[in-house]
Design an enzyme around this catalytic site. Sequence first.
Site, short mmCIF file in Angstrom:
data_model
loop_
_atom_site.label_atom_id
_atom_site.label_comp_id
_atom_site.label_asym_id
_atom_site.label_seq_id
_atom_site.Cartn_x
_atom_site.Cartn_y
_atom_site.Cartn_z
N GLU A 326 0.79 -1.32 0.11
CA GLU A 326 0.07 0.01 0.01
C GLU A 326 0.89 1.27 0.18
O GLU A 326 0.71 2.17 -1.02
CB GLU A 326 -0.98 -0.02 1.06
CG GLU A 326 -1.75 1.25 1.41
CD GLU A 326 -2.51 1.42 2.71
OE1 GLU A 326 -3.36 2.39 2.80
OE2 GLU A 326 -1.80 0.86 3.75
N ILE A 415 9.75 -10.26 -16.54
CA ILE A 415 10.90 -9.71 -15.88
C ILE A 415 11.43 -11.07 -15.18
O ILE A 415 10.87 -11.41 -14.06
CB ILE A 415 10.79 -8.49 -14.96
CG1 ILE A 415 9.90 -7.54 -15.77
CG2 ILE A 415 12.15 -7.96 -14.65
CD1 ILE A 415 10.38 -6.97 -16.80
N LYS A 419 19.66 -15.56 -12.30
CA LYS A 419 19.43 -16.82 -11.07
C LYS A 419 18.70 -17.90 -11.56
O LYS A 419 18.60 -18.87 -11.06
CB LYS A 419 19.01 -16.19 -9.93
CG LYS A 419 20.01 -15.13 -9.36
CD LYS A 419 19.53 -14.67 -7.84
CE LYS A 419 20.62 -13.72 -7.44
NZ LYS A 419 21.07 -12.56 -8.20
N SER A 460 18.79 -1.53 -6.41
CA SER A 460 17.45 -1.64 -6.29
C SER A 460 17.20 -1.96 -4.83
O SER A 460 18.25 -2.34 -3.94
CB SER A 460 17.22 -3.28 -6.95
OG SER A 460 18.10 -4.15 -6.67
#
Length: 649
Positions: A326, A415, A419, A460
């Site tokens: 949220e 996306i 890995k 990120s």
Amino acid sequence: MLSLPLPFQKTGVRKLLILLFHIGAIVFSFVDAFALRFDLRIPAEYWSVIVTLLPIVVLIKLPVFWLMGLAEGWWRYVSMPDLLQIFKANIAASVALVLYVVFFHSYEGLPRSVVLLDFLLCFSIMIGVRVATRILREQFALNSKGYNSRHKSVLIVGSGTVAQTIVREIRENPKLDKAVLGYIDNDIRRQGKVFYGVPVMGTQDDLEKICTRHGVDMVVVAQSSVTPRDLREIATSCKRHGIACKILPTLGDIIDGRVSMEQCRSVCLEDLLGRSPIRLDVREINAYLHGKSILVTGAAGSIGSEICRQVANFDPAQLILFENAETPLFHLENELREKFPRLSLLPSLSDIRDMERVSAVFSRYKPQVVFHAAAYKHVPMSEVNPVEVVKNNVFGTRNIVDASLAGGVEHFVLISTDKAVNPTNIMGATKRVAELYVQNLPRSGETRAVTVRFGNVLGSHGSVIPTFREQILRGGPVTVTHPEITRFFMTIPEAVQLVLQAGCMGQGGEIFLLDMGDPVKIVCLAEEMIRLSGRKPYEEIEIVFTGLRPGEKLYEELLISGEGVKATRHEKIRILEAACFSEQWLRDETALLLQATHEADVERVVALLKELVPEYCNHSATGILDEGNPSTRSANFNLAARKNPDSPV
């Protein structure tokens, strides 16, 4: 009496002076052409020709000069385009004079060489006076700003247009108490040359010697002049000698293409790890985004939010922000509404694991393009919560894909991550299953579904860069799992540019891969971040090796055995040829996996993941798996068997 404003008065006086100068140049050139023709002794019979023709020459040349804009522009800023225009104007004026003489008067006694000499003299005078004006004004300005008395302590890497612009900016900026010593450039042809009054003093190999000998205290790098590897070496050398190292972004990164020392900044980590800017086919991207309904899952995440920002630039009909967090969704909506007030934004507080909610959103908003960025991504967290990761990464993806197929979505982009290649952890295995689902199921519909696979993203949430930065701010230690661990890195905007480009290039089922350059050692990354913070690694900030975490690899890979690589029309994007699998087999296996997650049967979940992804090799008992050692890798799976649903995989 009406009085013109001062600016108009100055403009009128200036144009009057230019008019008088042009008349003087025309008269002098014509008369002097005769003088040069006859060794400075003009015969008496030619004076009548001069007197008769001179008014006509002025009346012909002056309007030509005026019409071709020679009365405009500032002489103090004269440049090559101005000189070219002066050349064109003199050619046109001389041709007009010849035509007049040929068709309206017969001056058989007029030597043809006089016309050529007149052109050369007039052209030279007009250029010479302008260039002299610029030189005198610049020298006066330099003296008035004290440039000539400044200490020459700035060395510029590169000697091209951007580097020369830096020199001009430093000269003209009175706030900078520095002067330019010279350039360094690896181009052998430029060695010893002088550009904008500043010499090329050597190559990058001579950097330390030049800095030490001449007391350089600042090195300015024209970013387009060096590779990231060269930049790392320059930055390291500057840190070692206590020299400030600044970088000027490329012209394309500066508003209106103007280069200024105001945009000069310290070298940052992205510069050292980055690559050349990605070339985008903006027209092609615009064709599938403009005016479309676009949905982004994980919209408030690192990648998802950047997708939203870049997609908004293409003026979509509506942008649906699909996100289950949220507060981040609230902040993203506010940011986008402020930057794009005319954009139709639809924040949807939704979870990809809730199929009913997913179906409701797709049914209501009818997206035409879907970017699926929602996923659990942290390896250690995934290892201790495998069931929830499978629910999110596998079945959340399945929900979005199925809804896209049912809703007739035109373009779908998953996306993914490196890995997913020969995974050694739950997160990688679940992302590989998601890849398989996207690669194979959409072939039965009209949706163009593709996957974009990339490595670690700089900055990120929860990634190594913010973690290192926090540890450095606390004074250390900086923790690295293993001295040999390496990763591929890219910036968030770079990753999203690839995503947008791939979305319009794919026909369905492809995996797109970015040319990510060389892998980077994490310990080198930590050392460089410490240096960029102004501290010394191992002395002021300690680096501690903690050991590989469960499921963690030493070396990431980009390809799975059987994935052929093909070039695309984009020089930095490759396509991995994916094998075809049985749709029914995939559905049966994922159905079994779903049942195991409902029962919270962790062992069964892991076993089924291994059936779906045979190359998945979970970590050893010690928690360490050297993926760079072929002896520890799992055997490559048999693609032919996987195509057959009855194959005992």
